[in-house]
Scaffold this active site. Structure first.
Site, PDB file in Angstrom:
ATOM      1  N   ALA A  71      19.815 -15.443 -41.302  1.00 56.48           N
ATOM      2  CA  ALA A  71      20.850 -16.316 -40.755  1.00 56.48           C
ATOM      3  C   ALA A  71      20.218 -17.370 -39.849  1.00 56.48           C
ATOM      4  O   ALA A  71      19.014 -17.325 -39.550  1.00 56.48           O
ATOM      5  CB  ALA A  71      21.883 -15.498 -39.993  1.00 56.48           C
TER       6      ALA A  71
ATOM      7  N   GLN B  34      20.287 -17.890 -36.777  1.00 56.48           N
ATOM      8  CA  GLN B  34      19.680 -17.373 -35.555  1.00 56.48           C
ATOM      9  C   GLN B  34      18.988 -16.035 -35.833  1.00 56.48           C
ATOM     10  O   GLN B  34      19.078 -15.096 -35.054  1.00 56.48           O
ATOM     11  CB  GLN B  34      20.738 -17.212 -34.464  1.00 56.48           C
ATOM     12  N   SER B  35      18.268 -15.976 -36.945  1.00 56.32           N
ATOM     13  CA  SER B  35      17.714 -14.721 -37.438  1.00 56.32           C
ATOM     14  C   SER B  35      16.559 -14.195 -36.593  1.00 56.32           C
ATOM     15  O   SER B  35      15.547 -14.869 -36.404  1.00 56.32           O
ATOM     16  CB  SER B  35      17.239 -14.920 -38.878  1.00 56.32           C
ATOM     17  N   ASN B  36      16.704 -12.953 -36.114  1.00 57.97           N
ATOM     18  CA  ASN B  36      15.594 -12.281 -35.439  1.00 57.97           C
ATOM     19  C   ASN B  36      14.474 -11.979 -36.429  1.00 57.97           C
ATOM     20  O   ASN B  36      13.291 -12.065 -36.098  1.00 57.97           O
ATOM     21  CB  ASN B  36      16.078 -10.974 -34.808  1.00 57.97           C
TER      22      ASN B  36
ATOM     23  N   CYS C 197      13.634 -13.728 -39.050  1.00 61.86           N
ATOM     24  CA  CYS C 197      12.865 -14.956 -39.304  1.00 61.86           C
ATOM     25  C   CYS C 197      11.916 -15.253 -38.149  1.00 61.86           C
ATOM     26  O   CYS C 197      10.760 -15.649 -38.369  1.00 61.86           O
ATOM     27  CB  CYS C 197      13.813 -16.128 -39.543  1.00 61.86           C
TER      28      CYS C 197
END
Length: 426
Positions: free
Chosen positions: A130, A132-134, A136
């Site tokens: 997403a 705000q992906s952790n 990523c």
């Protein structure tokens, strides 16, 4: 071996100590001595340790990994929150303190996945998440540490939620040197195929990391975490339940498979952050069973998969009053930051289960903190007011979650030459 109704206890100060996975350390001679002193099977089991733990640890040790995690993360008592809620005795496992930039659960999965990428000769990691992906953020962090490139496919699961100049994890992507592309919800498979084909045409060697790091290989990271939990309980007492986020599924499935492989039958309650309970349970059952098979174990019984979806609210990443209250309670009572998308909603589930009495007095409950705090600073989580009786708020606090809009020009004005643009110049 003979047994007796009056066993002679083995002196604990003469028994080899445990390592972080619950294995007894010591020489074969020490083991023989202990066996000679044991009068019952129970004595021997306590002294030598659990053979299922030993076997599981050996299997996990046999799978190559990067070893980002050097030691077990702490398990801490949440005494203030326990007192406030008046129910189960609460503990927290601090996987938010794991290595790589900003910490969090994906570090454990990436140990195995990045090793696989390196073994295949990859020179760029490609993954998705997403906006705000952790996952990523941590994939980009692992790539930076290993000196390889990273491309992130960001899925805009809520229309209008992506902003190129957003803070939080989004700012970290560029800071860590990753390139990004953005797609609408459902557009990830097509973009993955396009990016992989483009990179190969350029002579690159891409490695596709699954979303959330959640496949059988990545889930081994949480089978290893399960060993840490089992070892802690041997010294400090068992838990009646473990509560954690259930999203892409690797954390939930790996913890469940690892516990069962270690002979531990503690219920694992997954708080869904997106999917309906039935669909999420099917996903977790499949992944945990495949992970269990990779550990040389049988299928996970379907009734061992517990998923609660009452805390998702209006949708993935969309705020709820219960989540906002949980974030504030953890911050003010335990000095622990949660994030609004995952751990905040999982904590809302934990709090509700305690208040409802399902996890009531006399029970001991572990909450797994999977990280994500960097995304907290993308959102404003300030209370509209402070309740008169702060110790026992009568209703969820009215918190608002508007995006922080700080442009690159504004950041440059604040930080000057330390702001790096996308081309890498200062």
């Amino acid at each position: 071996m003979t047994t007796t109704s009056h066993p002679v206890p083995i002196s604990l100060n003469k028994v080899p100590s445990n390592d972080i996975y619950g294995r007894r350390t010591g020489s074969p001679g020490e083991e023989a001595r202990i066996r000679s002193l044991a009068n019952t099977e129970d004595d021997l089991g306590r002294a030598l340790g659990n053979p299922k733990i030993d076997r599981l640890a050996r299997i996990l040790d046999s799978v190559p990994r990067r070893q980002y995690v050097k030691q077990a993360t702490p398990i801490e008592s949440m005494e203030n929150l326990t007192q406030l809620l008046g129910g189960a005795e609460l503990f927290i496992k601090r996987d938010d303190l794991l290595p790589l930039a900003g910490g969090g659960s994906k570090t454990r999965k990436l140990e195995y996945l990045v090793q696989a990428a390196i073994d295949e000769g990859a020179d760029i990691l490609v993954t998705c998440g997403a906006v705000q992906s952790n996952h990523c953020r941590l994939t980009a962090s692992a790539a930076a540490r290993e000196g390889i490139d990273c491309h992130l496919i960001l899925e805009e699961r809520i229309p209008g939620s992506y902003k190129p100049d957003a803070g939080g994890n989004n700012y970290a992507f560029a800071l860590l040197g990753a390139t990004t592309s953005v797609v609408a919800e459902g557009g990830v498979p097509e973009e993955e195929a396009r990016i992989i084909a483009k990179l190969r045409a350029e002579g690159r060697r891409p490695f596709l990391v699954p979303g959330g790091g959640s496949n059988e290989l990545g889930s081994l990271g949480y089978a290893r975490a399960a060993l840490e939990v089992v070892q802690w309980t041997r010294d400090h007492g068992a838990f009646d339940a473990i509560v954690l986020c259930s999203g892409s599924g690797g954390t939930h499935a790996g913890m469940l498979a690892g516990l069962r492989a270690a002979g531990d039958h503690t219920p694992v309650i997954g708080i869904s952050t997106r999917a309906a309970a039935d669909a999420q349970a099917r996903k977790i059952h499949g992944l945990s069973t495949r992970t269990s098979a990779s550990l040389g174990e049988g299928d996970i019984p379907s009734d061992h998969v517990i998923v609660r979806d009452a805390y998702v609210g209006p949708g993935y990443s969309l705020p709820t009053d219960e989540m906002a209250e949980a974030i504030q309670l953890f911050a003010r009572r335990e000095s622990i930051f949660l994030d609004p998308v995952y751990t905040g909603k999982a904590a809302a589930g934990l709090i509700d289960l305690v208040r409802s009495g399902e996890l009531g007095l006399g029970k001991r409950v572990l909450f797994l903190h999977t990280g994500g705090a960097p995304s907290l600073f993308h959102y404003q989580t300030l209370p509209d007011d402070v309740p008169a009786d702060e110790a026992a708020p009568a209703k969820p606090l009215g918190l608002h979650f508007d995006s922080l809009r700080v442009s690159r020009d504004e950041m440059s004005a604040i930080y000057g030459r330390y702001v790096v643009d996308e081309a890498g110049s200062s």
